[in-house]
Design a protein around this motif. Structure first.
Motif, PDB file in Angstrom:
ATOM      1  N   PHE A  10      -6.694 -46.776  -2.380  1.00  0.00           N
ATOM      2  CA  PHE A  10      -7.376 -45.550  -2.792  1.00  0.00           C
ATOM      3  C   PHE A  10      -7.238 -44.471  -1.721  1.00  0.00           C
ATOM      4  O   PHE A  10      -7.481 -44.733  -0.534  1.00  0.00           O
ATOM      5  N   ILE A  11      -6.859 -43.264  -2.157  1.00  0.00           N
ATOM      6  CA  ILE A  11      -7.036 -42.064  -1.339  1.00  0.00           C
ATOM      7  C   ILE A  11      -8.291 -41.396  -1.882  1.00  0.00           C
ATOM      8  O   ILE A  11      -8.279 -40.802  -2.969  1.00  0.00           O
ATOM      9  N   MET A  12      -9.382 -41.541  -1.140  1.00  0.00           N
ATOM     10  CA  MET A  12     -10.707 -41.140  -1.637  1.00  0.00           C
ATOM     11  C   MET A  12     -10.917 -39.647  -1.345  1.00  0.00           C
ATOM     12  O   MET A  12     -11.590 -39.272  -0.397  1.00  0.00           O
ATOM     13  N   ASP A  13     -10.358 -38.813  -2.183  1.00  0.00           N
ATOM     14  CA  ASP A  13     -10.319 -37.369  -1.918  1.00  0.00           C
ATOM     15  C   ASP A  13     -11.345 -36.640  -2.772  1.00  0.00           C
ATOM     16  O   ASP A  13     -11.565 -36.998  -3.931  1.00  0.00           O
ATOM     17  N   GLY A  14     -11.939 -35.602  -2.195  1.00  0.00           N
ATOM     18  CA  GLY A  14     -12.832 -34.734  -2.963  1.00  0.00           C
ATOM     19  C   GLY A  14     -14.260 -34.689  -2.460  1.00  0.00           C
ATOM     20  O   GLY A  14     -15.112 -34.038  -3.081  1.00  0.00           O
ATOM     21  N   ASN A  15     -14.560 -35.332  -1.324  1.00  0.00           N
ATOM     22  CA  ASN A  15     -15.943 -35.338  -0.822  1.00  0.00           C
ATOM     23  C   ASN A  15     -16.430 -33.929  -0.481  1.00  0.00           C
ATOM     24  O   ASN A  15     -17.565 -33.552  -0.799  1.00  0.00           O
ATOM     25  N   ARG A  16     -15.565 -33.151   0.181  1.00  0.00           N
ATOM     26  CA  ARG A  16     -15.991 -31.800   0.597  1.00  0.00           C
ATOM     27  C   ARG A  16     -16.156 -30.879  -0.610  1.00  0.00           C
ATOM     28  O   ARG A  16     -17.082 -30.064  -0.660  1.00  0.00           O
ATOM     29  N   ARG A  17     -15.241 -31.008  -1.573  1.00  0.00           N
ATOM     30  CA  ARG A  17     -15.359 -30.176  -2.774  1.00  0.00           C
ATOM     31  C   ARG A  17     -16.583 -30.567  -3.600  1.00  0.00           C
ATOM     32  O   ARG A  17     -17.231 -29.726  -4.235  1.00  0.00           O
ATOM     33  N   TYR A  18     -16.904 -31.864  -3.578  1.00  0.00           N
ATOM     34  CA  TYR A  18     -18.124 -32.334  -4.257  1.00  0.00           C
ATOM     35  C   TYR A  18     -19.356 -31.705  -3.621  1.00  0.00           C
ATOM     36  O   TYR A  18     -20.265 -31.244  -4.330  1.00  0.00           O
TER      37      TYR A  18
END
Length: 314
Positions: A10-18
């Motif tokens: 998994f590339i766990m991307d999107g925390n900052r945009r969340y």
């Protein structure tokens, strides 16, 4: 629809945009991302996916603001402390934790916590969590080349023993099979220097959902795509193994021919004698390679054991 993947990355991307979407601090987005990882690992276990590799922190992430990097290091420390408190549960489920990357780039207290988690769980073998931390694929490949150069300098292997297969065994991921499936969230369609070597014959799935919002059904969708492409993936892997075997045979033949030329008795060898010489060379090469890999593993184990023997400050 087909076989289940055994190893998912998994590339766990999107925390900052969340976090931006929810109008909360970035650190809150990262915390939600860690919680989502724990939930996703439970889904994988229930689906009998026994190995998971996650991109937790790229070397490139050190370029972010000091505040964010310090926050991520603090969060990682908290999570590894929690893991150490859960040793009984980890042993019950047979969870082996591996942390892959250049750990010398991390704060010393975090290095020690990581080492304690790795050493405490390394005998477990029912399921595996590989955490890529202070990692990029290019750094990993460069390090593998340095390890082979070290082996040549130490006289453990010859320069002619260096091969694609040997480099593969020198990667941080050498204890794991290559991922069957790689998933990246947040809509980005690039690998961002993650497992470039290992995913050349993996199913790559890019999903638009932000990582903290990831659901069980998103995972099922990705698995279905893997199953739909299973046959072509297997065929590509088999073809690669065949090509690799041919290249190794050609390299061995070249080395044997060079040896015979240096002996120079002037008499041509018959086919049986050449085959015997080839088999003898391949056997001696394999012995050298195994001796080198054993020394390399001992060096890596010593690194973790030394860190583990020092005191952790909570």
């Amino acid at each position: 629809a087909g076989p289940m993947p055994k190893h998912v990355a998994f590339i766990m991307d999107g925390n900052r945009r969340y976090a931006q979407k929810r109008h909360v601090e970035r650190q809150e987005g990262h915390m939600q991302g860690f919680d989502k990882l724990a939930e996703t690992l439970r889904w994988c276990l229930n689906l009998d996916i026994r190995e998971v590799t996650v991109y937790a922190f790229s070397i490139e992430n050190f370029k972010r603001s000091k505040e964010e990097v310090d926050g991520l290091m603090k969060l990682a420390k908290e999570k590894f402390l929690r893991l150490l408190d859960e040793q009984e549960n980890l042993e019950k489920h047979g969870v082996c934790i591996r942390v892959l990357g250049d750990l010398t780039l991390l704060p010393e207290d975090l290095q020690r916590l990581i080492a304690k988690a790795v050493v405490a769980t390394r005998a477990h073998n029912r399921c595996f969590l590989n955490v890529c931390f202070a990692y990029t694929s290019r750094h990993e490949i460069a390090n593998a080349v340095k390890e082979m150069a070290w082996g040549v300098e130490q006289g453990l292997i010859k320069s002619s023993d260096v091969s694609e297969a040997l480099l593969n065994e020198c990667l941080y991921t050498s204890s794991s099979p290559n991922p069957d499936l790689l998933i990246r969230t947040s809509g980005e369609v690039r690998l961002s220097d993650f497992l470039l070597w290992q995913t050349s014959h993996s199913c790559l799935v890019f999903q638009s959902i932000l990582w903290p919002e990831y659901s069980f059904w998103n995972l099922c969708e990705a698995i279905l795509k893997y199953q739909q492409n299973y046959r072509s993936l297997q065929k590509a892997q088999e073809m690669h193994r065949e090509v690799q075997a041919v290249h190794q045979l050609e390299a061995d033949r070249s080395c044997v021919a060079e040896q015979l030329q240096h002996r120079g008795n002037g008499k041509p060898m018959d086919a049986r004698a050449r085959q015997t010489a080839l088999l003898s060379y391949a056997e001696s090469r394999e012995e050298r390679v195994q001796r080198f890999l054993g020394a390399l593993q001992q060096k890596r184990d010593t690194f973790f054991e030394h860190l583990n023997s020092t005191t952790v400050v909570a």
